[in-house]
Design a protein around this motif. Structure first.
Motif, PDB file in Angstrom:
ATOM      1  N   THR A   1     -12.374  33.005  63.618  1.00  0.00           N
ATOM      2  CA  THR A   1     -10.986  32.927  64.061  1.00  0.00           C
ATOM      3  C   THR A   1     -10.210  34.168  63.657  1.00  0.00           C
ATOM      4  N   VAL A   2     -10.354  34.577  62.391  1.00  0.00           N
ATOM      5  CA  VAL A   2      -9.615  35.740  61.901  1.00  0.00           C
ATOM      6  C   VAL A   2     -10.136  37.018  62.544  1.00  0.00           C
ATOM      7  N   GLU A   3     -11.434  37.097  62.747  1.00  0.00           N
ATOM      8  CA  GLU A   3     -12.003  38.267  63.424  1.00  0.00           C
ATOM      9  C   GLU A   3     -11.435  38.398  64.832  1.00  0.00           C
ATOM     10  N   ASN A   4     -11.237  37.279  65.509  1.00  0.00           N
ATOM     11  CA  ASN A   4     -10.635  37.316  66.845  1.00  0.00           C
ATOM     12  C   ASN A   4      -9.210  37.862  66.791  1.00  0.00           C
ATOM     13  N   LEU A   5      -8.475  37.509  65.734  1.00  0.00           N
ATOM     14  CA  LEU A   5      -7.124  38.036  65.576  1.00  0.00           C
ATOM     15  C   LEU A   5      -7.150  39.557  65.422  1.00  0.00           C
ATOM     16  N   ILE A   6      -8.102  40.050  64.636  1.00  0.00           N
ATOM     17  CA  ILE A   6      -8.215  41.498  64.414  1.00  0.00           C
ATOM     18  C   ILE A   6      -8.586  42.206  65.710  1.00  0.00           C
ATOM     19  N   GLN A   7      -9.538  41.638  66.437  1.00  0.00           N
ATOM     20  CA  GLN A   7      -9.967  42.243  67.698  1.00  0.00           C
ATOM     21  C   GLN A   7      -8.855  42.192  68.745  1.00  0.00           C
ATOM     22  N   ASN A   8      -8.070  41.128  68.716  1.00  0.00           N
ATOM     23  CA  ASN A   8      -6.944  41.012  69.649  1.00  0.00           C
ATOM     24  C   ASN A   8      -5.928  42.116  69.391  1.00  0.00           C
ATOM     25  N   ALA A   9      -5.675  42.404  68.119  1.00  0.00           N
ATOM     26  CA  ALA A   9      -4.762  43.491  67.778  1.00  0.00           C
ATOM     27  C   ALA A   9      -5.328  44.832  68.209  1.00  0.00           C
ATOM     28  N   ALA A  10      -6.633  45.012  68.027  1.00  0.00           N
ATOM     29  CA  ALA A  10      -7.276  46.263  68.446  1.00  0.00           C
ATOM     30  C   ALA A  10      -7.158  46.462  69.955  1.00  0.00           C
ATOM     31  N   LYS A  11      -7.287  45.365  70.719  1.00  0.00           N
ATOM     32  CA  LYS A  11      -7.112  45.446  72.167  1.00  0.00           C
ATOM     33  C   LYS A  11      -5.704  45.896  72.512  1.00  0.00           C
ATOM     34  N   GLY A  12      -4.739  45.445  71.716  1.00  0.00           N
ATOM     35  CA  GLY A  12      -3.367  45.876  71.924  1.00  0.00           C
ATOM     36  C   GLY A  12      -3.214  47.378  71.788  1.00  0.00           C
ATOM     37  N   ARG A  13      -3.954  47.975  70.882  1.00  0.00           N
ATOM     38  CA  ARG A  13      -3.872  49.435  70.721  1.00  0.00           C
ATOM     39  C   ARG A  13      -4.480  50.165  71.919  1.00  0.00           C
ATOM     40  N   GLU A  14      -5.482  49.564  72.521  1.00  0.00           N
ATOM     41  CA  GLU A  14      -6.040  50.145  73.743  1.00  0.00           C
ATOM     42  C   GLU A  14      -5.001  50.137  74.859  1.00  0.00           C
ATOM     43  N   ILE A  15      -4.294  49.008  74.971  1.00  0.00           N
ATOM     44  CA  ILE A  15      -3.253  48.912  75.994  1.00  0.00           C
ATOM     45  C   ILE A  15      -2.121  49.881  75.682  1.00  0.00           C
ATOM     46  N   ALA A  16      -1.786  50.026  74.401  1.00  0.00           N
ATOM     47  CA  ALA A  16      -0.729  50.954  74.000  1.00  0.00           C
ATOM     48  C   ALA A  16      -1.051  52.377  74.428  1.00  0.00           C
ATOM     49  N   ALA A  17      -2.313  52.756  74.299  1.00  0.00           N
ATOM     50  CA  ALA A  17      -2.717  54.102  74.722  1.00  0.00           C
ATOM     51  C   ALA A  17      -2.498  54.290  76.216  1.00  0.00           C
ATOM     52  N   GLU A  18      -2.743  53.247  77.000  1.00  0.00           N
ATOM     53  CA  GLU A  18      -2.529  53.317  78.446  1.00  0.00           C
ATOM     54  C   GLU A  18      -1.039  53.421  78.769  1.00  0.00           C
ATOM     55  N   ILE A  19      -0.225  52.688  78.008  1.00  0.00           N
ATOM     56  CA  ILE A  19       1.217  52.735  78.233  1.00  0.00           C
ATOM     57  C   ILE A  19       1.745  54.151  78.053  1.00  0.00           C
ATOM     58  N   LYS A  20       1.286  54.809  77.009  1.00  0.00           N
ATOM     59  CA  LYS A  20       1.770  56.159  76.712  1.00  0.00           C
ATOM     60  C   LYS A  20       1.378  57.169  77.785  1.00  0.00           C
ATOM     61  N   LYS A  21       0.290  56.890  78.483  1.00  0.00           N
ATOM     62  CA  LYS A  21      -0.223  57.860  79.468  1.00  0.00           C
ATOM     63  C   LYS A  21       0.387  57.700  80.848  1.00  0.00           C
ATOM     64  N   THR A  22       0.855  56.485  81.183  1.00  0.00           N
ATOM     65  CA  THR A  22       1.265  56.257  82.559  1.00  0.00           C
ATOM     66  C   THR A  22       2.639  56.842  82.866  1.00  0.00           C
ATOM     67  N   ASP A  23       2.789  57.347  84.085  1.00  0.00           N
ATOM     68  CA  ASP A  23       4.067  57.842  84.579  1.00  0.00           C
ATOM     69  C   ASP A  23       4.614  56.964  85.696  1.00  0.00           C
ATOM     70  N   ASP A  24       3.949  55.857  85.932  1.00  0.00           N
ATOM     71  CA  ASP A  24       4.369  54.919  86.968  1.00  0.00           C
ATOM     72  C   ASP A  24       5.126  53.767  86.312  1.00  0.00           C
TER      73      ASP A  24
ATOM     74  N   GLU B   1     -17.559  26.013  57.079  1.00  0.00           N
ATOM     75  CA  GLU B   1     -16.138  26.237  57.355  1.00  0.00           C
ATOM     76  C   GLU B   1     -15.832  27.734  57.355  1.00  0.00           C
ATOM     77  N   GLU B   2     -16.434  28.436  56.413  1.00  0.00           N
ATOM     78  CA  GLU B   2     -16.180  29.863  56.291  1.00  0.00           C
ATOM     79  C   GLU B   2     -16.552  30.605  57.565  1.00  0.00           C
ATOM     80  N   GLN B   3     -17.698  30.283  58.137  1.00  0.00           N
ATOM     81  CA  GLN B   3     -18.120  30.946  59.374  1.00  0.00           C
ATOM     82  C   GLN B   3     -17.123  30.697  60.495  1.00  0.00           C
ATOM     83  N   GLU B   4     -16.630  29.481  60.582  1.00  0.00           N
ATOM     84  CA  GLU B   4     -15.676  29.138  61.636  1.00  0.00           C
ATOM     85  C   GLU B   4     -14.349  29.873  61.434  1.00  0.00           C
ATOM     86  N   HIS B   5     -13.869  29.906  60.194  1.00  0.00           N
ATOM     87  CA  HIS B   5     -12.596  30.574  59.927  1.00  0.00           C
ATOM     88  C   HIS B   5     -12.726  32.095  60.048  1.00  0.00           C
ATOM     89  N   LYS B   6     -13.863  32.631  59.650  1.00  0.00           N
ATOM     90  CA  LYS B   6     -14.080  34.071  59.817  1.00  0.00           C
ATOM     91  C   LYS B   6     -14.034  34.465  61.289  1.00  0.00           C
TER      92      LYS B   6
END
Length: 506
Positions: free
Chosen positions: A345-368, A338-343
């Motif tokens: 899931t939670v790791e995916n949540l962390i990585q999903n948030a990290a992806k959001g920061r990548e997109i945030a960096a793109e937002i700040k750079k665009t002038d379009d 169970e622990e492996q399965e839940h880990k």
């Protein structure tokens, strides 16, 4: 004479059947929650070396099956949500009705102040899960209520005879899990531990360390001493702990110092784990799901720290080679899977948030503006908009489409919009409100961030957690916030110039 005896026996049989029916019906109609499973599950447990008592800062922190795997002692997390400080005494007493552990571990976070008003929901998590006729349950309810103000709407009789509260739960008749608890017994497979598939970014506390002692109020100190007196009377080994949380203030640390001194004066150990972040290797950016609770990554580290401390300071047996405890090995195998399965899931949540920061960096750079809109309309973000005055409507189709996606119309003045999960979740178009308050977060357990939006007059305003984030210019002031971290990703102003939408960041 014989007929009298028969009548007496008949009466006793009748009342026994009546009582048995009442108990069964009460158990059937009670809520079948995780809190109830943790309470009733203890009745079914075999011998335990340790029982961990507390609120949610117990059952998502202590992993009994990990402690079994690492050191071979048996334990159980006897805990329910919203457990108040003085309730710990009665949880100990109820646990002692069925078990005689070598040591209790008592979570002390809530001993900073004792609630002065009956919090019925928190009390019922335990009292409505214990055996109906348990003398400890009756004592718990009586003492809890007698030491607090009772709201007028509280039905005191239903606290004791809880069937009067739950009799309307007719749906339980069709729930197999409700029938399983008809004798108020069940198996709690993870020994009180609860998986919570959640993650939230939390700042590591700092600057709270102090040697100052702050005074507990009289009611709280009285409850603490009553608990300690009981422990001493029972001649029990007890470890008092405070699980890590954030933020920790200087005043809270000073109160913990006083609690520690009081505990030590009775000959017991007090372990404030907020003083041992480095030793636990806690990573606040990964190991919590909100400010008050670790996730499974943090729980693994916390359990490792506490189990090692217990092994060092208390003489608990190692049962791992004992055939009578083979079931614990089987339980651990299931737990590890169970622990492996839940880990994951939670790791995916962390990585999903990290992806959001990548997109945030793109937002700040665009002038379009079109690209900006495309990137900002992401489920990880919340868009807050305050309109100052009336926006000159663009002549091109692209600008028209952007404003419509934001939910604005040609004739609108001083509009307010909140866009979450890629759709408009609030608009003042119908209610005409000039101010709106709300909050956003990444999930049901994650930290929450509050905002206020004001539109109208010469200026508009967008504040997050009390800080002004908008440019406060004529037109549309737009703030994009990260749901996971609470960061302002970008703050722009949109106006129409020469028939087209334009935006700037200054």
């Amino acid at each position: 004479m014989k007929s009298k005896i028969i009548k007496m026996l008949s009466c006793l049989l009748f009342f026994s059947l009546l009582l048995g029916s009442y108990l069964s019906v009460t158990n059937l109609f009670r809520n079948a929650s995780n809190d109830r499973i943790r309470i009733t599950g203890l009745y079914e447990e075999g011998p335990l070396d340790m029982i961990y008592i507390g609120g949610s800062s117990a059952f998502v922190y202590w992993q009994p099956l990990k402690a079994w795997h690492d050191y071979g002692f048996t334990s159980y997390s006897y805990a329910t949500n919203s457990l108040e400080a003085d309730a710990r005494l009665y949880y100990m007493k109820e646990a002692l009705r069925s078990h005689k552990p070598q040591i209790f571990v008592i979570e002390m976070r809530d001993f900073q102040i004792l609630g002065g008003t009956v919090y019925e929901a928190g009390m019922r998590n335990g009292s409505d899960s214990m055996d109906v006729l348990s003398p400890v349950r009756i004592e718990y309810i009586y003492n809890y209520v007698s030491k607090r103000k009772v709201p007028q709407e509280t039905d005191l009789l239903s606290l004791y005879l809880d069937i009067s509260k739950y009799h309307a739960n007719k749906q339980n008749l069709s729930y197999p899990e409700a029938w399983e608890y008809i004798d108020n017994r069940c198996v709690c497979h993870n020994k009180g531990w609860e998986w919570v598939d959640a993650w939230g970014y939390v700042e590591e506390p700092s600057g709270f360390e102090t040697s100052v002692r702050a005074g507990l109020d009289d009611r709280t100190m009285s409850a603490l001493k009553e608990l300690l007196e009981f422990c001493r009377e029972q001649d029990m080994e007890v470890l008092f702990v405070t699980a890590p949380f954030a933020p920790v203030t200087v005043n809270q640390e000073a109160l913990f110092n006083t609690i520690g001194d009081t505990v030590n004066s009775y000959g017991y150990r007090f372990l404030n784990t907020n003083d041992y972040y480095k030793e636990m290797n806690l990573d606040f950016s990964r190991d919590f799901y909100n400010e008050g609770h670790v996730n499974l990554f943090g729980a693994e580290k916390y359990t490792a720290f506490i189990e090692a401390y217990i092994k060092e300071h208390y003489d608990l047996p190692d049962h791992r080679g004992d055939p009578e405890y083979e079931q614990w090995n089987e339980e651990y195998k299931r737990f590890a899977q169970e622990e492996q399965e839940h880990k994951a899931t939670v790791e995916n949540l962390i990585q999903n948030a990290a992806k959001g920061r990548e997109i945030a960096a793109e937002i700040k750079k665009t002038d379009d503006l079109s690209k900006w809109m495309y990137l900002s309309e992401d489920a990880r973000f919340t868009i807050l908009i305050a309109q100052s005055g009336q926006l000159s409507w663009p002549e091109d189709l692209e600008g028209d489409r952007i404003l419509q996606r934001l939910g604005f119309s040609r004739e609108e003045h001083n509009g307010i919009r909140v866009i979450g999960n890629t759709s408009v979740i609030y608009s003042n178009q119908n209610d005409g409100m000039k101010a709106y308050e709300g909050s956003f977060r990444s999930g049901p357990y994650a930290p929450s961030y509050t905002y206020t939006i004001e539109a109208g007059g010469a200026e508009s305003s967008i504040k997050i957690d009390g800080l002004e984030c908008s440019l406060k210019k004529p037109g549309l002031n737009v703030v994009v916030a990260d749901n996971h971290y609470g960061d302002v990703i970008d703050s722009i102003n949109i106006t129409s110039r020469n028939g087209k939408l334009v935006f700037d960041r200054e």
